[in-house]
Design an enzyme around this catalytic site. Structure first.
Site, PDB file in Angstrom:
ATOM      1  CE  LYS A  44      15.916  37.558 -29.887  1.00 35.58           C
ATOM      2  NZ  LYS A  44      17.175  37.441 -30.637  1.00 35.58           N
ATOM      3  CD  GLN A  45      12.493  39.229 -33.379  1.00 31.96           C
ATOM      4  OE1 GLN A  45      13.483  38.910 -32.727  1.00 31.96           O
ATOM      5  NE2 GLN A  45      12.517  40.201 -34.270  1.00 31.96           N
ATOM      6  CD  GLU A  56      17.247  36.946 -34.490  1.00 28.19           C
ATOM      7  OE1 GLU A  56      17.490  37.281 -33.313  1.00 28.19           O
ATOM      8  OE2 GLU A  56      17.633  37.609 -35.476  1.00 28.19           O
ATOM      9  CD1 TRP A  64      16.079  42.441 -38.834  1.00 31.85           C
ATOM     10  CD2 TRP A  64      14.060  42.047 -39.726  1.00 31.85           C
ATOM     11  NE1 TRP A  64      15.276  41.912 -37.838  1.00 31.85           N
ATOM     12  CE2 TRP A  64      14.032  41.667 -38.354  1.00 31.85           C
ATOM     13  CE3 TRP A  64      12.908  41.898 -40.474  1.00 31.85           C
ATOM     14  CZ2 TRP A  64      12.890  41.141 -37.740  1.00 31.85           C
ATOM     15  CZ3 TRP A  64      11.771  41.373 -39.853  1.00 31.85           C
ATOM     16  CH2 TRP A  64      11.763  41.011 -38.505  1.00 31.85           C
ATOM     17  CG  ASP A  65      16.910  46.072 -36.430  1.00 34.72           C
ATOM     18  OD1 ASP A  65      17.080  44.952 -36.941  1.00 34.72           O
ATOM     19  OD2 ASP A  65      17.012  46.281 -35.214  1.00 34.72           O
TER      20      ASP A  65
HETATM   21  O1  IFM Z   1      17.447  42.566 -35.981  1.00 37.32           O
HETATM   22  C1  IFM Z   1      17.225  42.305 -34.629  1.00 37.32           C
HETATM   23  C2  IFM Z   1      16.691  40.900 -34.515  1.00 37.32           C
HETATM   24  O2  IFM Z   1      15.462  40.755 -35.179  1.00 37.32           O
HETATM   25  C3  IFM Z   1      16.505  40.521 -33.064  1.00 37.32           C
HETATM   26  N1  IFM Z   1      17.735  40.700 -32.347  1.00 37.32           N
HETATM   27  C4  IFM Z   1      18.272  42.056 -32.406  1.00 37.32           C
HETATM   28  C5  IFM Z   1      18.490  42.490 -33.851  1.00 37.32           C
HETATM   29  C6  IFM Z   1      18.989  43.939 -33.889  1.00 37.32           C
HETATM   30  O3  IFM Z   1      18.019  44.801 -33.378  1.00 37.32           O
END
Ligand code: IFM
Length: 749
Positions: free
Chosen positions: A610-611, A498, A359-360
């Site tokens: 995580k984010q 995640e 999704w990046d």
């Molecule tokens: O897509 C990301 C994910 O959101 C977090 N881990 C790394 C992936 C790739 O950058």
């Protein structure tokens, strides 16, 4: 242009990444940061003669291969040793700029000589890498410079120039430049087989195919050596095994230069059914044009892209340089002429994540192209269109309708997410993202909508966009479950955070699914009104009744949103606030991610993120909630977020800037900018630059600090800019018009 001018770099340091000296421990990161990229290929900035610290690589976008045997990954643990199912990865192409210099049995390189000085300069303005270095060995001092570029004008052309000057010695020097097809990916995995080298009237040609036979590639090479009188020196051209060699032995004198000029042209069967013939013909054209002309055309192509993309920050030179670093890699990560490739998480600069597409692309990188180069944005959406069959199959396999896109994708769109990983704490972690991280399908709908709003490319919607939107909406309608209370729920998912798996009603997923369902319904209405015959043909092909879109909007309206109307806080997922609170500050300073600090299981029992997740949703959908909700959620989740993913900091910068908290915004923006550039923190870029973080920086600047908001009929700005930046100018393309000058100006007068 003289050879001398070829080595010139921009006089303004805000266009340059300069790496002085030699630091083996940082080299892997330097190679990625200074990589040459043109969307077709990426070339790590490894020193040409190689060294023990070097990991040279040339990647060709979209060339993937999986080795169908059990592969030794590492000797670390038994679990590490075997990957049961082959995972496709971005293939390392032949090394095209290898250099070997020998005098009296001594090799002139960093492993065998004393390095007196060295500077590598990535000139981001022109897209060239210039290296200057001096070596001493056996009392001989040699001065060298080199130039490399991968043309943005003709993406198949690769150029290398090396100037060699003995400062204080005379003798016989052997100069050799090679194209080496004997390359392997990380772990010694060999993807190129049937390598064959041949000579064709002075030109050398190397061809190979990938083990699966999906791609054949060819690289043609020509080289000349010119002495200081401007005369060409006769040499040797050899095609030997998997290697092409051009070599000369020359008598050198102090202060007298020899200059090697080499051109390569590469094609694959993805580009043309006859890659070898195309490479040879391309080489003839390139040789006829000459390096100076090719260099000028390449620099012009970069200038055109900068014209549409450069964000100017008047008073903060370092911020300006870091911003250009992000823009440089964004421009170079995707190819507008290729609808079957999309940038991997580390672009074309390293092997981490094996070149897989996440999704990046749609959520972090894509907006940059929407507003600076719509043809590239369109090509990226077409990549998803071409992989729609695989997305349909994945939805069916999981028992749903419509299109569920791969969490990790390569050329075919089949999900290639690995099933487990061994983390830094040596734990075996099952990877569930491939089966549970479904928001990717909504993310793609969001990207389609964003592109459509900003470009008004109705033809794209009719040809491909509507079909994707309908299939995505179908997926979400079938993925949502209705409860007795009449509300819809999306259960057992992973959101952007995640660290929490198999959760119910992840706020980001539900909100993005709602957006996708609504947009698809509006699109159906629009298509019926605008192009009745296309609606008829598409709805017949998809077996879509007129009533189905009406059902989508009902699901959208009844999806739970987790909003507490009293506090304005949106619970990240059902039961999130029942988890154990944790004080992230108490773990500072830390160098490890929180899953390593606490261990995976204990971590998942805490509220640590995580984010950005709810914050991510609000960043993307600013109009869905009033300001107090944005504030409440930023303040709730920001202290709970570990930013263990590189995707997090820039989104926090964006949100903080929107909220007018410039201190936080700058702190997070600087954090995002440091991810690849701060070599003192180790080599985080070793596996490639973090392209999502770089795309996030662009968004923080444009949507955060710049305060740009796109609505159905216009683009508006509400800037929140740090005083120290002075005047900031952001160019944005909006429905064919460039909006730049004075778009944003913080400093009155
Ligand atoms: O897509 C990301 C994910 O959101 C977090 N881990 C790394 C992936 C790739 O950058």
């Amino acid at each position: 242009m003289t050879d001398r001018a070829l080595f010139d770099v921009d006089s303004d340091p805000r266009w340059l990444i300069e790496i002085d000296g030699w630091h083996p421990d940082k080299e892997a990161g330097v190679e990625a940061v200074c990589a040459l990229v043109n969307g077709y290929c990426g070339v790590r900035a490894a020193v040409e003669e190689g060294s023990a610290a070097s990991n040279p690589a040339t990647f060709l976008n979209g060339v993937f291969d999986a080795v169908h045997e059990l592969v030794a990954q590492s000797a670390a643990t038994p679990e590490h040793q075997v990957i049961a199912a082959p995972t496709p990865e971005l293939v390392k192409a032949p090394e095209w700029s290898q250099l070997r210099l020998r005098v009296d049995g001594t090799t002139l390189d960093l492993d065998h000589c004393e390095l007196l000085e060295q500077r590598r300069t990535l000139d981001m303005h022109r897209g060239v890498l210039v290296r200057e270095w001096r070596l001493r060995s056996a009392g001989r001092t040699t001065r060298l410079r080199s130039l490399r570029f991968v043309s943005l004008d003709d993406r198949h052309v690769l150029a290398h120039v090396v100037e060699i000057v003995p400062e204080d010695w005379r003798g016989d020097l052997t100069i050799e430049t090679r194209v080496d097809g004997d390359v392997t990916n990380e772990g010694g995995v060999r993807h190129l087989v049937d390598t064959a080298a041949r000579q064709e009237s002075g030109r050398l040609l190397l061809s190979a195919r990938t083990t699966e036979g999906k791609v054949s590639l060819a690289i043609a090479s020509a080289a000349e050596l010119i002495n200081s009188d401007g005369r060409e020196v006769t040499g040797l051209a050899e095609a030997d095994g998997p290697t092409l060699r051009h070599a000369w032995t020359v008598r050198v004198e102090p202060g007298r230069s020899h200059t090697l000029r080499k051109l390569c042209v590469t094609y694959t069967s993805r580009d043309d059914s006859q890659p070898a013939a195309r490479a040879l013909a391309g080489l003839d054209a390139a040789v006829a044009a000459g390096i100076a002309t090719l260099h000028a055309a390449h620099a012009d192509a970069w200038a055109a892209r900068w014209q549409a993309a450069d964000i100017e920050i008047a008073d903060d030179d370092e911020m300006q340089r870091q911003t250009r670093f992000a823009l440089y890699h964004l421009i170079g990560c995707a190819n507008p002429d290729d609808e079957h490739a999309s940038p991997g998480a580390r672009s074309l600069t390293g092997e981490r994540y094996k070149g897989h597409v996440f999704w990046d692309t749609e959520i972090f990188v894509f907006p940059f192209f929407v507003y600076s180069h719509p043809p590239t944005a369109r090509a990226l959406l077409m990549y998803r269109y071409h992989t729609l069959p695989a997305a349909r199959a994945k939805a069916r396999e999981q028992g749903y309708r419509g299109a569920l896109y791969a969490w990790e994708s390569t050329d075919s769109g089949v999900d290639v997410t690995p099933s487990f990983v061994i983390n830094a704490a040596e734990e075996r972690i099952e990877i569930l993202t491939g089966v549970q991280e479904h928001h990717i399908s909504a993310d793609i709908a969001y990207a389609i909508s964003q592109y459509w709003t900003a470009t008004h490319d109705h033809d794209f919607i009719k040809a491909a966009g509507a079909e994707m939107l309908f299939e995505i909406a179908r997926f979400w309608a079938s993925r949502s479950e209705r409860d007795a209370d009449g509300r819809y729920h999306i259960r057992t998912v992973i959101g952007p955070d995640e660290y929490h798996e198999a959760v119910d009603d992840n706020a980001y997923t539900n909100a993005m699914a709602r957006f996708a369902l609504q947009r698809a319904t509006e699109t159906a209405t629009w298509l019926q009104a605008q192009d009745e015959s296309r609606w008829q043909s598409l709805s017949a092909a998809l077996d879509l009744s007129v009533d189905e879109p009406a059902a989508w909007v009902e699901v959208a309206a009844a999806l739970v949103d987790n909003l507490d109307h009293d506090t304005g806080v949106i619970e990240q997922h059902h039961g999130y606030f029942d988890l154990r609170p944790a004080d992230l500050d108490s773990y500072e300073p830390r160098t490890q991610t929180m899953d390593v600090v606490l261990g995976w299981r204990p971590l998942t029992e805490t509220q640590i993120l995580k984010q950005a997740d709810v914050v991510m949703m609000l960043a993307l959908l600013p109009g869905t909630h009033p300001r107090n909700v944005h504030e409440a959620n930023y303040h709730c989740y920001e202290p709970r977020t570990s930013h263990d993913s590189s995707l997090s900091a820039s989104i926090h910068a964006l949100m903080a800037a929107r909220l007018g908290d410039l201190e936080d915004a700058q702190r997070y923006f600087a954090k995002a900018a440091r991810i690849d550039l701060d070599f003192t923190r180790g080599v985080t870029a070793a596996g490639g630059v973090h392209i999502a973080a770089l795309g996030g920086m662009w968004q923080a600047l444009v949507f955060g600090f710049g305060g740009a908001t796109a609505s159905a009929d216009r683009l508006t700005f509400e800037p929140h800019l740090p005083e120290a930046w002075g005047r900031v100018s952001i160019p944005l393309l909006w429905r064919g018009e460039t909006m730049r000058s004075g778009a944003v100006n913080v400093r009155p007068g």
